[in-house]
Design an enzyme around this catalytic site. Structure first.
Site, PDB file in Angstrom:
ATOM      1  N   HIS A  61      -0.260   5.065  -8.163  1.00 61.75           N
ATOM      2  CA  HIS A  61      -0.080   3.978  -7.194  1.00 61.75           C
ATOM      3  C   HIS A  61       0.415   4.564  -5.875  1.00 61.75           C
ATOM      4  O   HIS A  61       0.948   5.679  -5.822  1.00 61.75           O
ATOM      5  CB  HIS A  61       0.940   2.967  -7.713  1.00 61.75           C
ATOM      6  CG  HIS A  61       0.453   2.153  -8.870  1.00 61.75           C
ATOM      7  ND1 HIS A  61       1.113   1.038  -9.311  1.00 61.75           N
ATOM      8  CD2 HIS A  61      -0.633   2.283  -9.671  1.00 61.75           C
ATOM      9  CE1 HIS A  61       0.465   0.516 -10.337  1.00 61.75           C
ATOM     10  NE2 HIS A  61      -0.596   1.265 -10.584  1.00 61.75           N
ATOM     11  N   GLU A  63       3.015   3.922  -4.072  1.00 59.95           N
ATOM     12  CA  GLU A  63       4.436   4.265  -4.071  1.00 59.95           C
ATOM     13  C   GLU A  63       4.688   5.601  -4.765  1.00 59.95           C
ATOM     14  O   GLU A  63       5.485   6.418  -4.295  1.00 59.95           O
ATOM     15  CB  GLU A  63       5.266   3.181  -4.783  1.00 59.95           C
ATOM     16  CG  GLU A  63       5.175   1.813  -4.146  1.00 59.95           C
ATOM     17  CD  GLU A  63       4.115   0.918  -4.760  1.00 59.95           C
ATOM     18  OE1 GLU A  63       4.357  -0.301  -4.840  1.00 59.95           O
ATOM     19  OE2 GLU A  63       3.034   1.419  -5.171  1.00 59.95           O
ATOM     20  N   CYS A  91       5.155  -2.875  -8.587  1.00 65.01           N
ATOM     21  CA  CYS A  91       5.052  -3.255  -9.992  1.00 65.01           C
ATOM     22  C   CYS A  91       6.273  -2.690 -10.731  1.00 65.01           C
ATOM     23  O   CYS A  91       7.064  -1.939 -10.144  1.00 65.01           O
ATOM     24  CB  CYS A  91       3.754  -2.691 -10.581  1.00 65.01           C
ATOM     25  SG  CYS A  91       3.769  -0.890 -10.776  1.00 65.01           S
ATOM     26  N   CYS A  94       6.525   1.206 -10.500  1.00 65.67           N
ATOM     27  CA  CYS A  94       6.917   1.694  -9.178  1.00 65.67           C
ATOM     28  C   CYS A  94       8.358   1.317  -8.848  1.00 65.67           C
ATOM     29  O   CYS A  94       9.087   2.117  -8.262  1.00 65.67           O
ATOM     30  CB  CYS A  94       5.948   1.175  -8.125  1.00 65.67           C
ATOM     31  SG  CYS A  94       4.291   1.885  -8.309  1.00 65.67           S
TER      32      CYS A  94
END
Length: 164
Positions: A61, A63, A91, A94
């Site tokens: 992701h 992040e 999420c 993260c």
């Protein structure tokens, strides 16, 4: 999720616009358009976008990309006194990584109605189990971030229908 009326600084908007631009790069690469920028002392120290599809990596992701890059730049996994700007609410994965890395402030654009872990579905940043706390601010350029994501998914659904 109701966005608190909060005035963000011009600098906040500047960095979120960079994250939006990175999200556009993700979309061009066939990824879900999420971009992130990590700032320390007014300087970008890391930036990234979703790469899960390209890298065949569920953890790639935006992040996580930023945290990996910043750790190398600062030669430390503790990213003290930093601010993360990300176009979509983190999420759970993260959010956990942001807490572990000691990011001080998390600013996100659009809420994630399915997996948001910064207040929309759950809030890992305020749980008693968290040993570190980050200031979370929601809704910076929310409409732009939301429209970018909605347009992507609308186009994706249309492309799938055409293939069928």
């Amino acid at each position: 999720m109701t966005t608190d009326i909060k005035l963000f600084s011009e600098q906040d908007e500047h960095f979120m616009r960079q994250a939006i631009s990175l999200a556009h790069e993700a979309e061009l690469a066939g990824e879900v358009p999420v971009g992130a920028v990590l700032v320390k002392d007014g300087e970008v120290i890391a930036q990234g976008f979703n790469r899960s599809i390209c890298d065949h990596d569920a953890t790639a992701h935006a992040e996580i990309q930023v945290l990996r890059q910043a750790g190398k730049v600062l030669e430390n996994y503790r990213l003290l006194d930093t601010t993360l700007y990300v176009t979509l609410e983190p999420c759970p994965m993260c959010a956990g990584a942001l807490l572990h890395s000691r990011v001080k402030r998390v600013v996100f654009g659009a809420p994630d109605l399915k997996a948001g872990a910064a207040g929309t579905v759950l809030n890992l940043f305020e749980t008693q189990a968290a040993y570190h706390y980050a200031d979370v601010e929601a809704g910076l350029l929310e409409n732009e971030c939301r429209i970018q994501l909605q347009s992507f998914f609308k186009r994706r659904r249309k492309e799938k229908r055409v293939k069928s």
